[in-house]
Structures are given as structure tokens and as C-alpha cells.
Scaffold this active site. Structure first.
Site, PDB file in Angstrom:
ATOM      1  N   HIS A  21      -4.383 -11.084  46.979  1.00 39.09           N
ATOM      2  CA  HIS A  21      -3.064 -11.510  47.461  1.00 39.09           C
ATOM      3  C   HIS A  21      -2.476 -10.492  48.431  1.00 39.09           C
ATOM      4  O   HIS A  21      -1.262 -10.261  48.440  1.00 39.09           O
ATOM      5  CB  HIS A  21      -2.120 -11.817  46.286  1.00 39.09           C
ATOM      6  CG  HIS A  21      -2.554 -13.042  45.528  1.00 39.09           C
ATOM      7  ND1 HIS A  21      -2.283 -14.317  45.979  1.00 39.09           N
ATOM      8  CD2 HIS A  21      -3.302 -13.179  44.412  1.00 39.09           C
ATOM      9  CE1 HIS A  21      -2.827 -15.190  45.133  1.00 39.09           C
ATOM     10  NE2 HIS A  21      -3.452 -14.525  44.178  1.00 39.09           N
ATOM     11  N   SER A 112     -15.589 -18.528  46.199  1.00 34.93           N
ATOM     12  CA  SER A 112     -15.524 -19.018  47.582  1.00 34.93           C
ATOM     13  C   SER A 112     -16.608 -20.025  47.932  1.00 34.93           C
ATOM     14  O   SER A 112     -17.215 -19.953  49.013  1.00 34.93           O
ATOM     15  CB  SER A 112     -15.571 -17.863  48.578  1.00 34.93           C
ATOM     16  OG  SER A 112     -14.348 -17.212  48.591  1.00 34.93           O
ATOM     17  N   SER A 113     -16.849 -20.971  47.040  1.00 30.22           N
ATOM     18  CA  SER A 113     -17.850 -21.994  47.361  1.00 30.22           C
ATOM     19  C   SER A 113     -17.422 -22.799  48.591  1.00 30.22           C
ATOM     20  O   SER A 113     -18.270 -23.196  49.397  1.00 30.22           O
ATOM     21  CB  SER A 113     -18.074 -22.912  46.161  1.00 30.22           C
ATOM     22  OG  SER A 113     -16.842 -23.471  45.732  1.00 30.22           O
ATOM     23  N   ASP A 154     -12.107 -14.366  52.706  1.00 29.28           N
ATOM     24  CA  ASP A 154     -13.324 -15.022  52.213  1.00 29.28           C
ATOM     25  C   ASP A 154     -14.287 -15.316  53.351  1.00 29.28           C
ATOM     26  O   ASP A 154     -15.477 -14.998  53.305  1.00 29.28           O
ATOM     27  CB  ASP A 154     -12.973 -16.338  51.500  1.00 29.28           C
ATOM     28  CG  ASP A 154     -11.960 -16.149  50.391  1.00 29.28           C
ATOM     29  OD1 ASP A 154     -11.746 -14.993  49.972  1.00 29.28           O
ATOM     30  OD2 ASP A 154     -11.374 -17.149  49.960  1.00 29.28           O
ATOM     31  N   TYR A 203      -0.565 -20.639  44.366  1.00 26.30           N
ATOM     32  CA  TYR A 203      -0.959 -19.820  45.521  1.00 26.30           C
ATOM     33  C   TYR A 203       0.076 -19.892  46.644  1.00 26.30           C
ATOM     34  O   TYR A 203       0.520 -18.867  47.158  1.00 26.30           O
ATOM     35  CB  TYR A 203      -2.325 -20.290  46.025  1.00 26.30           C
ATOM     36  CG  TYR A 203      -2.908 -19.441  47.135  1.00 26.30           C
ATOM     37  CD1 TYR A 203      -3.722 -18.341  46.852  1.00 26.30           C
ATOM     38  CD2 TYR A 203      -2.657 -19.728  48.476  1.00 26.30           C
ATOM     39  CE1 TYR A 203      -4.259 -17.565  47.858  1.00 26.30           C
ATOM     40  CE2 TYR A 203      -3.193 -18.951  49.495  1.00 26.30           C
ATOM     41  CZ  TYR A 203      -3.989 -17.884  49.181  1.00 26.30           C
ATOM     42  OH  TYR A 203      -4.526 -17.105  50.184  1.00 26.30           O
TER      43      TYR A 203
HETATM   44  C1  GLA Z   1      -8.102 -17.020  47.884  1.00 22.49           C
HETATM   45  C2  GLA Z   1      -7.847 -17.105  49.384  1.00 22.49           C
HETATM   46  C3  GLA Z   1      -7.968 -15.727  50.031  1.00 22.49           C
HETATM   47  C4  GLA Z   1      -7.107 -14.701  49.295  1.00 22.49           C
HETATM   48  C5  GLA Z   1      -7.350 -14.773  47.797  1.00 22.49           C
HETATM   49  C6  GLA Z   1      -6.421 -13.858  47.019  1.00 22.49           C
HETATM   50  O1  GLA Z   1      -9.413 -16.652  47.636  1.00 22.49           O
HETATM   51  O2  GLA Z   1      -8.763 -17.979  49.981  1.00 22.49           O
HETATM   52  O3  GLA Z   1      -7.640 -15.795  51.402  1.00 22.49           O
HETATM   53  O4  GLA Z   1      -5.749 -14.886  49.613  1.00 22.49           O
HETATM   54  O5  GLA Z   1      -7.217 -16.075  47.297  1.00 22.49           O
HETATM   55  O6  GLA Z   1      -6.673 -12.537  47.341  1.00 22.49           O
END
Ligand code: GLA
Length: 346
Positions: A21, A112-113, A154, A203
Site C-alpha cells: 500500500h 498477481s495472477s 505487480d 482497496y
Molecule cells: C495490489 C495492487 C498493487 C499494490 C498492492 C498493495 O497487489 O495491485 O499495485 O497496491 O495491492 O501493496
């Protein structure tokens, strides 16, 4: 073997070692690309893009993608096809083909799929460019497909990762450097059993709060303690304190890795988890319990929730040669890996 009619792209997933974050607030992050990921094989040709993933419903898309599809991505089925379609829109793809997707990444685990899928799609559809450009393209596709205004972390580590290294990114400048992961440590990921979707999590609300705080006191990664304490809203104050302190912890963690001080690196991870739990409110009891039980082990230097939180996975830094297989139901050792690439191309 190279097949003249076929293009195969591979894109890893990622685990974030520290710095959560902070990316959308212009702060520091230190993720690494992992040895689990997405493979996209495409036989290009024709005006329809047909993509299969296992036995499930295939994606069928007319190419060039008709104007207006971008506005209707949320209703597209199968749901994973939204990421493929969003990338086809971003690229302005003019050729279709028959594609096949396979993945070794657990979906909805916070590894991050979706970013892995976007980046693999870009390369399979013929995109050629520098990692940062590829990451920006994938970030736009991710935002269009998910409706969530995520940061660059990501996609950038998936595009620019390097075997044996993490990636220290300054998200304000989008500059990055590869940070060696010392051979004395291993990285493990354990699933909390709570699956989460970014779009339905808090989020966006967290992101809004950091933006409101930054409008009052300036960029949070460099805000002074006095400026943060001057925020009247106690929630904004805690959100700002997390971003500022998390950026400091990323630096402490990187320095500890470079100095071979695994204990200090692990302590920074635990402090990160506590801040995400107490100041940013993105942990859940299952994540807290998992972090605590992992940290009780003598071979674990530290652990924390990784990614957005609200469920998903915990990352642990462990002594080389550990076996955390009995520490949690679903646990994987992940190795720092190279970023996305073509495996074969016509
Ligand atoms: C997700 C988002 C990222 C980042 C994280 C938290 O993975 O895709 O860009 O903000 O949350 O660090």
C-alpha cells in the site's frame, strides 16, 4: 523446439517481500518475480482470437476489437478473458489466432495472477518493448479489466524481475534496481485460506484515504512526523503513518539484505505486518495467526501479509534449507525468478 507457427510467452507471478500500500502513494516497494506463472501459447492468424484455459469456456474475441468493448469489459465472460481483452484493446491488436493458457499460480491468492496474465498476453500478441513500457501497458489493462486503480508494482516486477534478485522500486519516479537475495535465505508463501477480490475489498477506500491525506500534507512517503500528527482525522493519520513508516522499512529491509543481516530483514517484515494490521487495517485474523505461527519457528526470520491483504497469502523469510511444508495447509517455496519473456517465437 521452435515451432514456426507458434509464439509462447511466459510471465511469472510475484510476491511482495515488503512495501505494501505504498506504490499508489508514490512510495517504495520490494517485490520479487517468482517461479510460478502463466504460459500463453498463440498460433497467430485470422480475425478471431480464441483462447482456451483448461476445459472451461473459451474466450472468443473479434479482432480488431470493436470500439466500445473497453466500456463493457466488466460483463465479459469468462472473467479471466477480461484481462486478455483489455490487453488486446491496449495493444490495438489487429491479428487474432488460437491461444492456450496454462498457469501454475493459485488464483485469488494475492500472487498477481491477473498481472501475470496481462503481461503474458502482451508478449504472446507480439508486443516488443522495454520492461517499464510493458508494465505501464499492463497496468492500464489491469485497471480497465478490474475497475481498480492499482499501482505499478505487480506489473513492473513481472516485466523486469531477475533470477536471484528482488526489485527495489521507487514508485514516484518508476526507477528500480535489482537487489540480490542472499543464498542464506529462502522465501516461502503460505495461503491463509481466505480468498479475496480487489474489487470487493477495501482497496479503493484505502487508496482514497491516502490521496486525501496527501492533499492535506503533501507526498506521504516523505511526510514529517509532525505533518502526519497534524492530520485531524484519526483514520487518515493512521493511513499516512503506515505509508511513511512502510517506506522506511523497505529501506531498512534492503540494507539488511545487503549486509547479510537476515534477523534485521525479518524484523522489518514483522513490523510491516503490524503496521498493515494496526494502521492500515488490511489484515484479517487468519493472516495474523499465520504470521504468528510462522514467526514462532526457529528457522523463520520474519513473516508478513503480502499484497493487498484482506485475505490471500503471507510471505516468510526463512533460513536456507528450511521446510515450512508443515507450517500451513497450502505453502509453497518460491524462488526469485526472471521476468516475463518469449519462450519461442515464429
Ligand atoms: C495490489 C495492487 C498493487 C499494490 C498492492 C498493495 O497487489 O495491485 O499495485 O497496491 O495491492 O501493496
Amino acid at each position: 523446439m521452435i515451432d514456426a507457427d507458434r509464439r509462447t510467452a511466459w510471465a511469472p507471478g510475484r510476491v511482495n517481500l515488503i512495501g505494501d500500500h505504498t506504490d499508489y502513494a508514490g512510495g517504495l516497494v520490494l517485490p520479487m518475480a517468482i517461479d510460478l506463472g502463466t504460459t500463453f501459447t498463440l498460433r497467430p492468424g485470422g480475425t478471431v482470437l480464441t483462447v482456451t484455459s483448461g476445459q472451461r469456456q473459451p474466450l472468443k474475441l473479434d479482432v480488431p476489437v470493436r470500439k466500445g468493448l473497453a466500456a463493457h469489459l466488466a460483463g465479459l465472460e469468462p472473467a479471466w478473458g477480461r484481462y486478455v481483452a483489455a490487453m488486446a484493446v491496449e495493444l490495438g491488436a489487429t491479428t487474432g489466432g488460437r491461444g492456450e493458457l496454462t498457469t501454475t499460480l493459485p488464483v485469488g491468492a494475492g500472487l498477481s495472477s491477473s498481472s501475470s496474465l496481462e503481461v503474458a498476453t502482451a508478449l504472446a500478441l507480439g508486443y516488443v518493448g522495454q520492461p517499464l513500457e510493458l508494465a505501464r501497458l499492463a497496468q492500464r489493462a489491469e485497471r480497465a479489466a478490474s475497475g481498480v486503480q492499482g499501482g505499478i508494482m505487480d506489473q513492473l516486477v513481472i516485466a523486469a524481475g531477475r533470477s536471484g534478485h528482488g526489485l527495489l522500486i521507487d514508485c514516484a519516479t518508476e526507477r528500480y534496481r535489482h537487489v540480490p537475495i542472499p543464498p542464506e535465505v529462502e522465501v516461502w508463501v503460505a495461503h491463509s485460506g481466505v480468498s479475496r477480490r480487489l474489487s470487493s475489498s477495501g482497496y479503493s477506500e484505502r487508496r482514497d484515504a491516502t490521496e486525501r491525506a496527501a492533499r492535506l500534507i503533501g507526498p506521504l512517503p516523505t511526510a514529517s512526523a509532525e505533518a502526519i500528527e497534524s492530520l485531524e482525522d484519526p483514520v487518515l493519520r493512521r493511513r499516512a503513518r503506515h505509508v511513511r513508516s512502510e517506506c522506511d522499512r523497505v529501506e531498512v529491509f534492503a540494507a539488511a539484505l545487503a549486509a547479510g543481516d537476515s534477523a534485521a530483514a525479518g524484523a522489518a517484515m514483522v513490523a510491516s505486518h503490524n503496521s498493515l494490521r494496526d494502521d492500515f487495517d488490511v489484515s484479517v485474523p487468519a493472516l495474523d495467526t499465520l504470521v504468528e505461527s510462522l514467526c514462532e519457528r526457529p528457522d523463520v526470520f520474519g513473516a508478513r501479509l503480502t499484497g493487498a491483504g484482506f485475505g490471500g497469502c503471507v510471505v516468510a523469510l526463512a533460513r536456507a534449507g528450511s521446510d515450512l511444508g508443515d507450517a500451513a495447509a497450502r505453502v509453497w517455496r518460491v524462488r526469485p525468478s526472471d521476468g516475463a519473456r518469449l519462450i519461442d517465437a515464429p
